[in-house]
Design an enzyme around this catalytic site. Structure first.
Site, PDB file in Angstrom:
ATOM      1  N   ASP A 119     -15.096 -22.343  -5.364  1.00  0.00           N
ATOM      2  CA  ASP A 119     -13.886 -22.936  -5.945  1.00  0.00           C
ATOM      3  C   ASP A 119     -14.065 -24.216  -6.140  1.00  0.00           C
ATOM      4  OD1 ASP A 119     -11.479 -23.938  -6.578  1.00  0.00           O
ATOM      5  OD2 ASP A 119     -10.779 -21.808  -5.769  1.00  0.00           O
ATOM      6  N   ILE A 120     -14.400 -24.829  -7.504  1.00  0.00           N
ATOM      7  CA  ILE A 120     -14.639 -26.256  -7.660  1.00  0.00           C
ATOM      8  C   ILE A 120     -13.279 -27.188  -7.441  1.00  0.00           C
ATOM      9  CG2 ILE A 120     -14.916 -27.877  -9.498  1.00  0.00           C
ATOM     10  CD1 ILE A 120     -16.407 -25.302 -11.052  1.00  0.00           C
TER      11      ILE A 120
ATOM     12  N   LYS B  45     -32.625  -6.266 -20.258  1.00  0.00           N
ATOM     13  CA  LYS B  45     -31.481  -5.524 -20.575  1.00  0.00           C
ATOM     14  C   LYS B  45     -31.187  -4.184 -19.968  1.00  0.00           C
ATOM     15  CE  LYS B  45     -28.998  -3.716 -24.674  1.00  0.00           C
ATOM     16  NZ  LYS B  45     -29.151  -3.371 -26.157  1.00  0.00           N
TER      17      LYS B  45
ATOM     18  N   LYS C 197      -0.906 -21.821  -5.029  1.00  0.00           N
ATOM     19  CA  LYS C 197      -2.145 -22.503  -5.382  1.00  0.00           C
ATOM     20  C   LYS C 197      -2.226 -23.999  -5.073  1.00  0.00           C
ATOM     21  CE  LYS C 197      -3.991 -19.019  -8.543  1.00  0.00           C
ATOM     22  NZ  LYS C 197      -4.254 -18.647 -10.050  1.00  0.00           N
TER      23      LYS C 197
ATOM     24  N   CYS D  21      -8.817 -27.781 -15.904  1.00  0.00           N
ATOM     25  CA  CYS D  21      -8.334 -26.990 -16.899  1.00  0.00           C
ATOM     26  C   CYS D  21      -9.172 -25.813 -17.197  1.00  0.00           C
ATOM     27  CB  CYS D  21      -7.737 -27.741 -18.174  1.00  0.00           C
ATOM     28  SG  CYS D  21      -7.012 -26.688 -19.404  1.00  0.00           S
ATOM     29  N   ALA D  22     -10.412 -25.645 -16.858  1.00  0.00           N
ATOM     30  CA  ALA D  22     -11.360 -24.729 -17.339  1.00  0.00           C
ATOM     31  C   ALA D  22     -10.781 -23.293 -16.438  1.00  0.00           C
ATOM     32  CB  ALA D  22     -12.565 -24.996 -16.756  1.00  0.00           C
TER      33      ALA D  22
ATOM     34  N   PHE E 287      -4.739 -25.975 -12.734  1.00  0.00           N
ATOM     35  CA  PHE E 287      -3.945 -25.346 -13.844  1.00  0.00           C
ATOM     36  C   PHE E 287      -3.941 -23.868 -13.109  1.00  0.00           C
ATOM     37  CE2 PHE E 287      -3.225 -26.665 -17.947  1.00  0.00           C
ATOM     38  CZ  PHE E 287      -3.578 -27.823 -18.136  1.00  0.00           C
TER      39      PHE E 287
ATOM     40  N   ASP F 288     -13.891 -16.242 -11.205  1.00  0.00           N
ATOM     41  CA  ASP F 288     -13.870 -16.167  -9.760  1.00  0.00           C
ATOM     42  C   ASP F 288     -15.048 -15.344  -9.122  1.00  0.00           C
ATOM     43  OD1 ASP F 288     -11.392 -17.501  -9.385  1.00  0.00           O
ATOM     44  OD2 ASP F 288     -10.258 -15.948 -10.020  1.00  0.00           O
TER      45      ASP F 288
ATOM     46  N   ASN G 161     -14.246 -14.884 -20.336  1.00  0.00           N
ATOM     47  CA  ASN G 161     -12.571 -14.687 -20.523  1.00  0.00           C
ATOM     48  C   ASN G 161     -12.307 -15.267 -21.831  1.00  0.00           C
ATOM     49  OD1 ASN G 161     -11.778 -17.642 -19.824  1.00  0.00           O
ATOM     50  ND2 ASN G 161     -12.596 -17.328 -17.930  1.00  0.00           N
TER      51      ASN G 161
END
Ligand code: PMT
Length: 332
Positions: free
Chosen positions: A234-235, A216, A265, A201-202, A251, A206, A137
């Site tokens: 989910d940490i 490849k 959340k 904050c990371a 966050f 998901d 991302n």
């Protein structure tokens, strides 16, 4: 009246460079120039950054004046020593601008995190598809790294777990590099019970590909290509389920319904606080400026658009307030 308007307007007054004369005038409470007059009229905190010839600095008159200013809770920054403008060597040089700023920030942010350990995650995760491709991302790590610096300025011992980013580590921060969501999970859970505050904050993926191909994937082998994805752990929720857990700040990165999704959340992940931001093209991710809407179970506050470095300090002030409030409820 100019001197009164300025005296009321300033959050802080910083005199840099402060000559021996300016210092003596502050001691006497003079009002015959704008600077001295507004200092006398202001209730804002005052910092003085002396710069003068080394003999003038060490003169008993100046030293007595400095002692008087310190007894009035005026902050003295420096002076530094070295080669002076007059060609002499000694104490009296103006402290470097960057060091003045750092010292001011330490004075402004309550150093309430002395003796506390803060763990921060930052940046993206990369979930490999094959040896050359991954799902990632747009997170640059800027926000998380700024939060790490703000925690350090507030006096904390700071550990930073970072996904792949191109940022240098703020000096004094202990950094661990990871790539995937699973590696970030392992690094966070390793000794989470040692931390007082956890700030997530990371931008963690998901989902990850169910299978990572050893070679490849060749274009010719497929007319269309489907990737089967599995959820990652989910940490922040896992941390919230621990028996001994830190104060947890998540966050929320949203493209729509920012407030509703963030509040959901906060509840679902059982967090103490959540900092919500709108993300999209040129908003939130990778840019230097951002704004946040911060929620906690009993309230919320908007932190308006500002450079991420400043935003992180404002967020840290809010975290410290809520952390203290929770701590005092626990102990009462
Ligand atoms: O890095 P920058 O370019 O400066 O951009 C900053 C930012 C936009 C990445 C940052 O401000 C931000 O919003 N970070 C959170 C991004 C995110 O993943 O939000 P989310 O709403 O998808 O996740 C909610 C919370 O759960 C986050 O605290 C996240 O770290 C956490 N999470 C998510 C997935 C997962 N598997 N484990 C988690 O702990």
């Amino acid at each position: 009246m100019g001197h009164i308007t300025l005296a009321r307007w300033a959050d802080w007054i910083v005199i840099a460079p402060a000559s021996a004369d300016s210092i003596a005038r502050l001691v006497q409470g003079r009002t015959d120039d704008l600077l001295a007059a507004l200092c006398l009229a202001s209730e804002s905190p005052l910092a003085v950054v002396p710069a003068m010839n080394n003999k003038m600095w060490s003169n008993q008159a100046t030293q007595d004046n400095i002692n008087i200013l310190q007894s009035r809770n005026i902050h003295i920054i420096g002076p530094a020593s070295g080669i002076q403008a007059c060609g002499e060597l000694g104490e009296g040089r103006l402290v470097e601008t960057e060091d003045i700023v750092t010292e001011l920030v330490c004075l402004m942010v309550p150093t309430k995190l002395q003796g506390k350990r803060v763990l921060i995650t930052a940046g993206p995760t990369y979930e490999p598809i094959d040896p050359v491709r991954f799902i990632g991302n747009r997170s640059s790590g800027k926000m998380g790294f700024a939060v790490a610096k703000a925690a350090l300025e507030a006096g904390a011992e700071v550990s930073l777990i970072s996904g792949p980013v191109h940022l240098s580590t703020p000096s004094g921060v202990n950094r661990v590099n990871v790539e995937t969501a699973q590696q970030m999970y392992d690094a966070v859970m390793e000794d989470i019970e040692q931390f007082d505050i956890f700030i997530a904050c990371a931008a963690i993926a998901d989902y990850k590909p169910e299978q990572v191909k050893n070679n490849k994937i060749k274009k010719t082998q497929h007319s269309d290509l489907k990737l089967n994805l599995l959820p990652t752990k989910d940490i922040v929720s896992t941390v919230a389920q621990q028996k001994i857990k830190p104060f947890i700040v998540g966050f929320a990165a949203e493209t729509e319904n920012v407030t509703d999704y963030a509040k959901q959340k906060l509840q679902d992940k059982k967090l103490d606080m959540i900092a919500a931001n709108r993300v999209g093209e040129k908003i939130g991710f990778a840019v230097d400026d951002n704004s946040l809407h911060v929620f906690w179970p009993s309230g919320s506050q908007v932190l308006p658009l500002a450079p991420k470095t400043q935003l992180a300090r404002d967020l840290m002030t809010l975290i410290i307030e809520r952390y203290d409030a929770k701590d005092s409820t626990k102990n009462s």
